[in-house]
Write an enzyme that holds these catalytic residues in place. Structure first.
Site, PDB file in Angstrom:
ATOM      1  N   LEU A  12       0.740  -1.171  -0.001  1.00 61.38           N
ATOM      2  CA  LEU A  12      -0.204  -0.014   0.171  1.00 61.38           C
ATOM      3  C   LEU A  12       1.002   0.982   0.077  1.00 61.38           C
ATOM      4  O   LEU A  12       1.904   1.276   0.367  1.00 61.38           O
ATOM      5  CB  LEU A  12      -0.973   0.168   1.157  1.00 61.38           C
ATOM      6  CG  LEU A  12      -2.015  -0.982   1.332  1.00 61.38           C
ATOM      7  CD1 LEU A  12      -2.523  -1.119   2.897  1.00 61.38           C
ATOM      8  CD2 LEU A  12      -3.155  -0.931   0.249  1.00 61.38           C
ATOM      9  N   GLY A  14       2.478   4.093   1.641  1.00 63.43           N
ATOM     10  CA  GLY A  14       2.809   4.659   2.789  1.00 63.43           C
ATOM     11  C   GLY A  14       3.314   3.443   3.631  1.00 63.43           C
ATOM     12  O   GLY A  14       3.725   3.329   4.710  1.00 63.43           O
ATOM     13  N   ALA A  15       3.278   2.047   3.018  1.00 62.02           N
ATOM     14  CA  ALA A  15       3.550   0.907   3.697  1.00 62.02           C
ATOM     15  C   ALA A  15       5.171   0.877   4.106  1.00 62.02           C
ATOM     16  O   ALA A  15       5.738   0.231   4.974  1.00 62.02           O
ATOM     17  CB  ALA A  15       3.474  -0.438   2.898  1.00 62.02           C
ATOM     18  N   SER A  86       1.864  -1.656  -7.336  1.00 63.15           N
ATOM     19  CA  SER A  86       1.491  -2.821  -8.198  1.00 63.15           C
ATOM     20  C   SER A  86       0.342  -3.697  -7.589  1.00 63.15           C
ATOM     21  O   SER A  86       0.653  -4.751  -6.844  1.00 63.15           O
ATOM     22  CB  SER A  86       2.893  -3.599  -8.372  1.00 63.15           C
ATOM     23  OG  SER A  86       3.655  -3.671  -7.441  1.00 63.15           O
TER      24      SER A  86
END
Ligand code: ADP
Length: 179
Positions: A12, A14-15, A86
């Site tokens: 995601l 900000g992961a 992705s």
């Protein structure tokens, strides 16, 4: 020629893809003396994929472009790193087929944590309806089923996450100490 490979980070917004990928890139350059190239999602969208939007079709086109460039670098011995959301599983497996020496890194972090970090302020804008089709909010994210490495950025430090990636590369024979 040294064996090229692609480290494919997915997760995601900000992961932690950019953070961990930059740390890994630095380690590979400095400790293993390799040529490293990063294809970061945000950077690619300002040049190679400029003009593309966030429909499924445009997202897939973006990923196929990244995969194409990564395949050229990989076959020339470069330690290649991609860091784009992705979100779709099938296009990631296309990338895997195109590239060959493919190491998928699932940057696993709960949506709530990413949203709280809100590094670029995008989640707030997506919640306010200013950005449509935002991954995790009103657009899908399909987690990998069999990634080579999973890192949990809400539980492990960036250094620990980067270390796990490096260890996998050693285990898979892509990095050796006398490189
Ligand atoms: P992405 O590239 O996936 O959008 P970024 O790397 O830009 O994500 O942002 C991730 C944010 O989370 C950064 O502000 C980073 O400092 C923070 N963070 C906290 N813990 C970690 C961790 N273990 N790994 C990576 N990032 C982390």
């Amino acid at each position: 020629m040294q064996k090229g490979f692609t480290l494919w980070f997915t997760g995601l917004s900000g992961a932690g893809k950019t953070t961990v990928s930059q740390m890994v890139a630095k380690m590979i350059r400095e400790k293993y003396n390799r040529n490293v190239e990063i294809l970061d999602g945000d950077v690619v969208r300002t040049n190679l994929s400029k003009g593309l939007g966030f429909s499924k079709e445009d997202r897939d086109t973006n990923i196929l472009r990244i995969a194409f460039v990564a395949s050229l670098l990989t076959r020339n011995g470069v330690a290649t790193i991609t860091a784009a959301i992705s979100p779709y599983r099938n296009i990631r497996s296309r990338a895997r087929e195109m590239i060959g020496n493919f190491v998928e890194i699932y940057v696993d972090c709960p949506l709530e944590v990413c949203e709280k970090r809100d590094v670029k302020g995008l989640y707030a804008r997506a919640r306010a309806g200013e950005i449509k089709a935002f991954t995790g909010i009103d657009d899908p994210y399909e987690p990998p089923e069999n990634p080579e490495v999973s890192i949990k950025t809400h539980e492990e430090s960036p250094e620990e996450c980067a270390g796990k990636v490096i260890n996998k590369l050693i285990e898979m024979g892509y990095l050796t100490d006398n490189n």
